[in-house]
Design a protein around this motif. Sequence first.
Motif, short mmCIF file in Angstrom:
data_model
loop_
_atom_site.label_atom_id
_atom_site.label_comp_id
_atom_site.label_asym_id
_atom_site.label_seq_id
_atom_site.Cartn_x
_atom_site.Cartn_y
_atom_site.Cartn_z
N VAL A 1 76.06 53.81 -31.76
CA VAL A 1 76.37 53.20 -32.94
C VAL A 1 77.50 52.01 -32.93
O VAL A 1 77.15 51.13 -33.56
CB VAL A 1 77.10 54.52 -34.09
N ASP A 2 78.22 52.30 -32.07
CA ASP A 2 79.15 51.06 -31.80
C ASP A 2 78.27 49.96 -31.26
O ASP A 2 78.45 48.64 -31.50
CB ASP A 2 80.17 51.35 -30.74
N ARG A 3 77.42 50.29 -30.52
CA ARG A 3 76.31 49.01 -29.81
C ARG A 3 75.58 48.74 -30.97
O ARG A 3 75.53 47.14 -31.04
CB ARG A 3 75.52 49.72 -28.72
N GLU A 4 75.11 49.21 -32.02
CA GLU A 4 74.24 48.81 -33.07
C GLU A 4 75.09 48.04 -34.02
O GLU A 4 74.72 46.71 -34.26
CB GLU A 4 73.53 49.89 -33.71
N ASN A 5 76.44 48.32 -34.34
CA ASN A 5 77.24 47.70 -35.20
C ASN A 5 77.67 46.29 -34.37
O ASN A 5 77.70 45.26 -35.19
CB ASN A 5 78.71 48.55 -35.57
N SER A 6 77.99 46.48 -33.22
CA SER A 6 78.36 45.09 -32.56
C SER A 6 77.30 44.33 -32.40
O SER A 6 77.44 43.14 -32.61
CB SER A 6 78.75 45.66 -31.13
N ASN A 7 76.16 45.01 -32.25
CA ASN A 7 74.74 43.84 -32.33
C ASN A 7 74.60 43.17 -33.77
O ASN A 7 74.49 41.96 -33.81
CB ASN A 7 73.49 44.52 -31.94
N LYS A 8 74.87 44.03 -34.91
CA LYS A 8 74.78 43.52 -36.22
C LYS A 8 75.94 42.42 -36.44
O LYS A 8 75.54 41.35 -36.93
CB LYS A 8 74.90 44.61 -37.16
N LYS B 1 77.39 40.65 -34.41
CA LYS B 1 76.87 39.38 -33.56
C LYS B 1 75.78 38.71 -34.30
O LYS B 1 75.70 37.41 -34.22
CB LYS B 1 76.65 39.59 -32.13
N GLN B 2 74.78 39.41 -34.74
CA GLN B 2 73.71 38.69 -35.34
C GLN B 2 74.26 37.85 -36.29
O GLN B 2 73.72 36.72 -36.74
CB GLN B 2 72.69 39.65 -35.61
N GLU B 3 74.92 38.54 -37.53
CA GLU B 3 75.50 37.73 -38.66
C GLU B 3 76.40 36.72 -38.32
O GLU B 3 76.33 35.46 -38.67
CB GLU B 3 76.40 38.99 -39.42
N GLU B 4 76.97 36.79 -37.23
CA GLU B 4 77.98 35.67 -36.63
C GLU B 4 77.09 34.70 -35.98
O GLU B 4 77.32 33.40 -36.32
CB GLU B 4 78.89 36.12 -35.51
N GLY B 5 75.89 34.86 -35.43
CA GLY B 5 75.03 33.80 -35.07
C GLY B 5 74.19 33.29 -36.17
O GLY B 5 74.12 32.18 -36.07
N ALA B 6 73.99 34.04 -37.11
CA ALA B 6 73.21 33.24 -38.36
C ALA B 6 74.42 32.19 -39.10
O ALA B 6 73.79 31.43 -39.59
CB ALA B 6 72.88 34.38 -39.43
#
Length: 482
Positions: free
Chosen positions: A348-355, A357-362
Amino acid sequence: MRNTNHNHIISRKSPTDWIGQEISPGKIGLINHGGMPKVITRPGRYPGFPFRNWWARSWRGTQGLSDTVVEFLGLTILQVSQNQAAVISDPQNHIFVIKNAGFVALAIEGSYDVLAVVDQTHLPTKVKDHVTGATLGSTYEVRMKSKIRDSSSEYVVALFLDIPANNCAVLQRGDDLELLGAGQHYITNPNVTLRGLYTCGENQIEMPTKDIYTRDQVPVSLTIYLKWQLTSPLMLTTHGYNTPYDALRDKAQSVLTQIVSHLDYSAMVKQRSLGGDHMKAEGDDPSAAFLDALRTQAMDELHQAALEYGIVLKDLAVIDRQFKGDVAHQMEKLTTRALQTQVEAANVDRENSNKVKQEEGALSVARIKAQSRNTQADADAYSAVAAARAAAQALQIQTEAQAEATRLSAKAEADAIRLKALADADVKDRFAQEMQLRRIEVERVRGYGNKTVFVPTAEAGNRAGDAMAFGLAASMGGIQGK
């Protein structure tokens, strides 16, 4: 040989240089003289005559003078170099060893047999500690054949040892033990036996224990870490142990059994790492009793017991424990469930972190695109301003050029008219002036046509001259029409 009425061994024959058996320098010739050996040492050729020189004698060839072993009709010649050792059996089957020297013997009864020539620094059999895997030394057994009736067998007559530095060997003769240091050694005495090879350096090993029961009867298996150094191999051998590990194993099992049997299962479950002095427990840790007992009682008792065997115990640590039975099964379930929970939480932490990071990337991409559009707009505006400025400057330059061209053209025309007027003014002849006037009229009619009527606009005083000019022009036109 002379005292026993036997022939001499060194032949007195003189060599020639033209015919006969040849002996090269460094070689010796062998002759069978009635079953007894004779040796020719001088190089040269030895012919087969006169016949009396070879009566009851036969040539047996040559051998190298520096060969390690020369055996011929009971004559034994032996030379060994450094690090070599020759094992020899005399006619009475006594065994002796020749090292870095030479040996010559003639056996009238029996024989001197060279059993082996050994390289003492490269013995073939390596001896290793079966517990730690350390190399303790090298050995080589020299065997001698023995025949009894129709069967034959071999038995050991000499044992060679190559002991590395910081290692040693223990020898036994009767009830006495003797310590043998590092180096190259050999044993030919049948009353002396080798008890073992040992290393005096530090050793370490991980040792699993047998099942131990806690105070509430829960079986547990420990894996302990031992580090020791053997200081007195004679004391260890006196107690009948072949390795230091064998001496420490039983005592460690006994000490750990006494410690664990006074502890509860819960205290050992909460303990994650069990170690020696380098692992410190907190004051409020429920397993501190186990650690204290391990560092004090176990270490002290094992240290005292090891000193009796000539061993110095340097470190002791429990690095793993495995519970068994139903309790172990239940603990495995709980551990598996806890691990699954940890894995899910980590996912869960990894998925939240990935999301995130994706938002930060967008967001970063949008920011970069906006900056790019602003930059493009600034570039387009700058280009338009530059183009307008360039067009204005070009128009200004063109207008100025056209004005300058017009001014120059007008000036040129004015100058031409002025020059032409000056030229007409310089004409003094009346006829030339009249002809010039007529040419002007002709040019005007040519320019405006012959039907054009010109209205006089001059003053009244000049109208008479103009009337004459028009009349003359009309008459001339009529004549040309006819």
